[in-house]
Design a protein around this motif. Structure first.
Motif, short mmCIF file in Angstrom:
data_model
loop_
_atom_site.label_atom_id
_atom_site.label_comp_id
_atom_site.label_asym_id
_atom_site.label_seq_id
_atom_site.Cartn_x
_atom_site.Cartn_y
_atom_site.Cartn_z
N VAL A 1 -29.82 32.48 -1.44
CA VAL A 1 -31.13 32.93 -0.95
C VAL A 1 -32.05 31.73 -0.72
O VAL A 1 -32.78 31.70 0.28
CB VAL A 1 -31.77 33.95 -1.92
N ASP A 2 -31.99 30.74 -1.58
CA ASP A 2 -32.78 29.52 -1.38
C ASP A 2 -32.43 28.85 -0.05
O ASP A 2 -33.32 28.41 0.69
CB ASP A 2 -32.56 28.52 -2.52
N ARG B 1 -38.49 35.64 8.51
CA ARG B 1 -39.02 36.92 8.98
C ARG B 1 -38.73 38.02 7.96
O ARG B 1 -39.50 38.95 7.78
CB ARG B 1 -38.41 37.28 10.33
N TYR B 2 -37.60 37.92 7.26
CA TYR B 2 -37.20 38.91 6.27
C TYR B 2 -37.62 38.51 4.86
O TYR B 2 -37.78 39.38 3.99
CB TYR B 2 -35.69 39.13 6.30
N LYS C 1 -38.30 36.95 -1.77
CA LYS C 1 -37.20 36.06 -2.13
C LYS C 1 -36.54 36.54 -3.42
O LYS C 1 -35.31 36.57 -3.53
CB LYS C 1 -37.73 34.63 -2.29
N LEU C 2 -37.35 36.95 -4.38
CA LEU C 2 -36.83 37.48 -5.63
C LEU C 2 -36.06 38.78 -5.40
O LEU C 2 -34.98 38.98 -5.95
CB LEU C 2 -37.97 37.71 -6.62
N GLY D 1 -30.87 41.63 -4.68
CA GLY D 1 -30.04 42.37 -3.74
C GLY D 1 -28.71 41.69 -3.48
O GLY D 1 -27.66 42.35 -3.43
N VAL D 2 -28.72 40.38 -3.31
CA VAL D 2 -27.48 39.63 -3.08
C VAL D 2 -26.60 39.69 -4.34
O VAL D 2 -25.38 39.88 -4.25
CB VAL D 2 -27.76 38.17 -2.67
N THR D 3 -27.22 39.56 -5.50
CA THR D 3 -26.46 39.66 -6.75
C THR D 3 -25.74 40.99 -6.83
O THR D 3 -24.53 41.05 -7.09
CB THR D 3 -27.40 39.49 -7.96
#
Length: 85
Positions: free
Chosen positions: A22-23, A31-32, A39-40, A45-47
């Motif tokens: 994400v970083d 934009r997202y 970001k958090l 979500g990625v996790t």
């Protein structure tokens, strides 16, 4: 939540890698992911996407419900701070 997930060493590696991803994506996906709050959310979500790729997003609450929150040292410390207030 990420800290609680990270209490398990195996999942801690996933949380770290998801955060690193994400970083790296932050600038190109501005934009997202326009601010730290998003970001958090992207990090969480990625996790979850890595941990549960087969699940539909609406079913993520299963993980929330499956955590033994009362056994979490991180949460105990957080709530202890709130009790002081």
């Amino acid at each position: 939540m990420l800290e609680v997930i990270s209490e398990d060493p195996y999942d801690a590696a996933i949380v770290k890698s998801a955060g690193d991803f994400v970083d790296r994506m932050h600038k190109s996906a501005s934009r997202y992911i326009p601010n730290n709050r998003m970001k958090l959310k992207a990090h969480l979500g990625v996790t979850w996407a890595v941990q549960y790729p087969e699940k539909v997003f609406s079913l993520m609450d299963e993980q929330i419900k499956s955590v033994s929150w009362e056994k979490s040292e991180v949460l105990r410390n957080c709530f202890h701070q709130l009790e002081k207030l």
